[in-house]
Design a protein around this motif. Structure first.
Motif, PDB file in Angstrom:
ATOM      1  N   TYR A   1     -35.093 -12.514  72.378  1.00  0.00           N
ATOM      2  CA  TYR A   1     -34.328 -12.263  71.156  1.00  0.00           C
ATOM      3  C   TYR A   1     -34.976 -13.006  69.994  1.00  0.00           C
ATOM      4  O   TYR A   1     -35.455 -14.138  70.159  1.00  0.00           O
TER       5      TYR A   1
ATOM      6  N   LYS B   1     -29.961 -14.597  68.311  1.00  0.00           N
ATOM      7  CA  LYS B   1     -29.685 -15.328  69.553  1.00  0.00           C
ATOM      8  C   LYS B   1     -28.245 -15.812  69.587  1.00  0.00           C
ATOM      9  O   LYS B   1     -27.734 -16.347  68.614  1.00  0.00           O
ATOM     10  N   GLY B   2     -27.596 -15.606  70.731  1.00  0.00           N
ATOM     11  CA  GLY B   2     -26.213 -16.018  70.883  1.00  0.00           C
ATOM     12  C   GLY B   2     -25.209 -15.017  70.357  1.00  0.00           C
ATOM     13  O   GLY B   2     -24.000 -15.160  70.581  1.00  0.00           O
ATOM     14  N   ARG B   3     -25.680 -13.993  69.655  1.00  0.00           N
ATOM     15  CA  ARG B   3     -24.768 -12.972  69.107  1.00  0.00           C
ATOM     16  C   ARG B   3     -25.038 -11.594  69.704  1.00  0.00           C
ATOM     17  O   ARG B   3     -24.105 -10.808  69.865  1.00  0.00           O
TER      18      ARG B   3
ATOM     19  N   ASP C   1     -34.725 -15.234  66.667  1.00  0.00           N
ATOM     20  CA  ASP C   1     -33.812 -16.357  66.426  1.00  0.00           C
ATOM     21  C   ASP C   1     -32.540 -15.951  65.687  1.00  0.00           C
ATOM     22  O   ASP C   1     -31.458 -16.481  65.961  1.00  0.00           O
TER      23      ASP C   1
ATOM     24  N   ASP D   1     -22.349  -8.797  68.570  1.00  0.00           N
ATOM     25  CA  ASP D   1     -21.108  -9.505  68.254  1.00  0.00           C
ATOM     26  C   ASP D   1     -21.317 -10.400  67.043  1.00  0.00           C
ATOM     27  O   ASP D   1     -22.445 -10.701  66.667  1.00  0.00           O
ATOM     28  N   SER D   2     -20.209 -10.837  66.454  1.00  0.00           N
ATOM     29  CA  SER D   2     -20.262 -11.731  65.290  1.00  0.00           C
ATOM     30  C   SER D   2     -21.218 -11.186  64.232  1.00  0.00           C
ATOM     31  O   SER D   2     -22.066 -11.915  63.699  1.00  0.00           O
TER      32      SER D   2
ATOM     33  N   THR E   1     -26.766  -9.065  72.763  1.00  0.00           N
ATOM     34  CA  THR E   1     -27.162  -9.026  74.169  1.00  0.00           C
ATOM     35  C   THR E   1     -27.772  -7.669  74.477  1.00  0.00           C
ATOM     36  O   THR E   1     -27.132  -6.631  74.247  1.00  0.00           O
TER      37      THR E   1
END
Length: 116
Positions: free
Chosen positions: A59, A64-66, A61, A83-84, A68
Motif C-alpha cells: 500500500y 495504509k490502515g484505511r 503510505d 474506509d475512512s 484493504t
C-alpha cells in the motif's frame, strides 16, 4: 490477455466507505499480480495498492490502515475496501495486472468522489 472491469465507485461523505471491484474475464487472473491505481483531476495516475498471486500486498503510505486490497479467485475478482475516506481520495480508480508496472490495457475506471 485478461480483461478487467472496475465497478463500485460513487459519492460518499468524508469518513465513509466504499468497496471497489475489479472483475476479470478469466480465471487466469489468479496467477497475476493486480494493482489499483487512481487519477485525481489534473494529476497523473498513481499506484494505490497491489496484491501478488500469493496474497502479498503493498500500500502507498497515504492509504495504509484505511484501504484493504483482497482477491477472491473463485469469483475472478480483486477488491479494494476503502474506509475512512478523505476528499483527497477523490479520483477515477483503475485496476490493472502487473506488480512493478501495469502490464495490461486500461479500462474505463470507476469514479470515487468524497465530498460533504
Amino acid at each position: 490477455q485478461v480483461q478487467l472491469v472496475e465497478s463500485g465507485g460513487g459519492l460518499v461523505q468524508p469518513g465513509g466507505s466504499l468497496r471497489l471491484s475489479c472483475a476479470a474475464s478469466s480465471s487466469i487472473i489468479s496467477i497475476y499480480a493486480v494493482a489499483w491505481y487512481r487519477q485525481a483531476p489534473g494529476k497523473q495516475r498513481e499506484l494505490v495498492a497491489r496484491t501478488r498471486s500469493d496474497g502479498g500486498t503493498y500500500y502507498v503510505d497515504s492509504v495504509k490502515g484505511r484501504f484493504t486490497i483482497s482477491r477472491d479467485n473463485a469469483k475472478n475478482t480483486v477488491y479494494l475496501q476503502m474506509d475512512s475516506l478523505k476528499p483527497d481520495d477523490t479520483g477515477v480508480y483503475y485496476c490493472n495486472t502487473g506488480w512493478a508496472v501495469p502490464s495490461g490495457s486500461w479500462g474505463q475506471g470507476t469514479q470515487v468522489t468524497v465530498s460533504s
